[in-house]
Design a protein around this motif. Structure first.
Motif, short mmCIF file in Angstrom:
data_model
loop_
_atom_site.label_atom_id
_atom_site.label_comp_id
_atom_site.label_asym_id
_atom_site.label_seq_id
_atom_site.Cartn_x
_atom_site.Cartn_y
_atom_site.Cartn_z
N PRO A 200 43.45 50.83 54.89
CA PRO A 200 42.27 51.04 54.04
C PRO A 200 41.10 50.18 54.51
CG PRO A 200 44.24 50.61 52.72
CD PRO A 200 44.60 50.37 54.14
N ALA A 201 39.89 50.71 54.39
CA ALA A 201 38.70 49.99 54.84
C ALA A 201 38.58 48.64 54.15
CB ALA A 201 37.46 50.84 54.59
N GLN A 202 38.93 48.58 52.87
CA GLN A 202 38.83 47.31 52.14
C GLN A 202 39.73 46.25 52.77
OE1 GLN A 202 39.84 47.63 48.02
NE2 GLN A 202 39.05 45.61 47.53
N ALA A 203 40.94 46.64 53.19
CA ALA A 203 41.85 45.68 53.83
C ALA A 203 41.34 45.31 55.21
CB ALA A 203 43.25 46.27 53.92
N ALA A 204 40.84 46.28 55.95
CA ALA A 204 40.33 46.02 57.30
C ALA A 204 39.17 45.03 57.26
CB ALA A 204 39.91 47.31 57.98
N ASP A 205 38.37 45.05 56.21
CA ASP A 205 37.26 44.11 56.08
C ASP A 205 37.72 42.67 55.95
OD1 ASP A 205 35.31 46.00 56.36
OD2 ASP A 205 34.87 46.16 54.23
N LYS A 206 38.97 42.46 55.58
CA LYS A 206 39.52 41.11 55.42
C LYS A 206 40.05 40.54 56.73
CE LYS A 206 38.78 40.96 51.01
NZ LYS A 206 37.76 40.08 50.48
N LEU A 207 40.04 41.34 57.78
CA LEU A 207 40.51 40.88 59.09
C LEU A 207 39.31 40.32 59.84
CD1 LEU A 207 42.77 43.92 60.06
CD2 LEU A 207 43.44 41.77 58.95
N LEU A 208 39.36 39.04 60.17
CA LEU A 208 38.25 38.34 60.80
C LEU A 208 38.63 37.95 62.23
CD1 LEU A 208 37.63 35.91 57.79
CD2 LEU A 208 36.56 38.14 58.16
N HIS A 209 37.67 38.09 63.14
CA HIS A 209 37.97 37.75 64.53
C HIS A 209 36.70 37.39 65.30
CE1 HIS A 209 37.09 42.09 64.49
NE2 HIS A 209 36.56 41.88 65.68
N HIS A 210 36.90 36.85 66.49
CA HIS A 210 35.81 36.43 67.37
C HIS A 210 35.35 37.61 68.22
CE1 HIS A 210 33.56 34.02 70.27
NE2 HIS A 210 33.62 33.04 69.38
N THR A 211 34.07 37.67 68.49
CA THR A 211 33.51 38.79 69.24
C THR A 211 33.95 38.85 70.70
OG1 THR A 211 31.54 37.48 69.74
CG2 THR A 211 31.43 38.95 67.82
N THR A 212 34.44 37.74 71.25
CA THR A 212 34.82 37.74 72.67
C THR A 212 36.18 38.38 72.92
OG1 THR A 212 35.78 35.54 72.50
CG2 THR A 212 33.46 35.69 73.20
N ARG B 207 48.28 51.73 63.50
CA ARG B 207 47.37 52.82 63.87
C ARG B 207 46.24 52.23 64.67
NH1 ARG B 207 46.63 54.41 58.01
NH2 ARG B 207 48.77 54.76 57.47
N ALA B 208 45.57 53.07 65.39
CA ALA B 208 44.38 52.61 66.10
C ALA B 208 43.41 52.06 65.08
CB ALA B 208 43.75 53.76 66.87
N MET B 209 42.88 50.90 65.35
CA MET B 209 41.97 50.24 64.42
C MET B 209 40.69 49.85 65.15
SD MET B 209 44.53 47.77 62.24
CE MET B 209 45.07 46.83 63.65
N PRO B 210 39.99 50.79 65.76
CA PRO B 210 38.78 50.40 66.49
C PRO B 210 37.78 49.74 65.55
CG PRO B 210 38.87 52.77 66.19
CD PRO B 210 40.17 52.23 65.71
N GLY B 211 37.31 48.59 65.96
CA GLY B 211 36.31 47.90 65.17
C GLY B 211 36.83 47.35 63.86
N ALA B 212 38.15 47.24 63.69
CA ALA B 212 38.70 46.74 62.43
C ALA B 212 38.22 45.31 62.19
CB ALA B 212 40.22 46.77 62.46
N GLY B 213 37.87 45.05 60.97
CA GLY B 213 37.52 43.70 60.57
C GLY B 213 36.07 43.34 60.81
#
Length: 118
Positions: free
Chosen positions: A2-14, A31-37
């Motif tokens: 779900p998009a709401q859960a994916a928004d809770k995934l934080l990561h570095h741009t590099t 599943r493929a998660m392009p751009g997740a988080g």
């Protein structure tokens, strides 16, 4: 995921695909998660976001040793192998006790389902 859960995934741009790579490191289906988080250009900002309860951040252990030792940050999965970039999923120790969904995340790698598991 779900998009709401994916928004809770934080990561570095590099790191181009940090979350799919991390799930794959544990051998978990996903599943493929392009751009997740949400991404940041600063590990310091990711650390502050995790400490503030904004989500689970992938951060190198060497940058957060003090926060882990004090319990301010906790590792978010019971079998949290560092991914290929040496990143651990961490979140606020204070928030961890109040997040029922974290039980699912922490069970990753223990035979429980993962993102996109059938």
């Amino acid at each position: 995921m779900p998009a709401q859960a994916a928004d809770k995934l934080l990561h570095h741009t590099t790191v181009p695909e940090p979350w799919p790579d991390w799930f794959a490191t544990l051998g978990l289906p996903h599943r493929a998660m392009p751009g997740a988080g949400r991404a940041s250009t600063s590990f310091s900002l990711l650390t502050q976001a995790a400490l503030s309860g904004l989500g689970i951040a992938l951060i190198p252990r060497c940058l957060i040793e003090a926060e882990l030792a004090s319990g301010a940050l906790v590792v978010g999965a019971s079998r949290a192998g560092a991914g290929q970039e040496g990143l651990l999923p961490v979140l606020s120790g204070a928030e961890a006790a109040h997040l029922p969904a974290l039980r699912t995340f922490r069970g990753l790698g223990d035979g429980g389902g993962g993102p996109g598991a059938a």
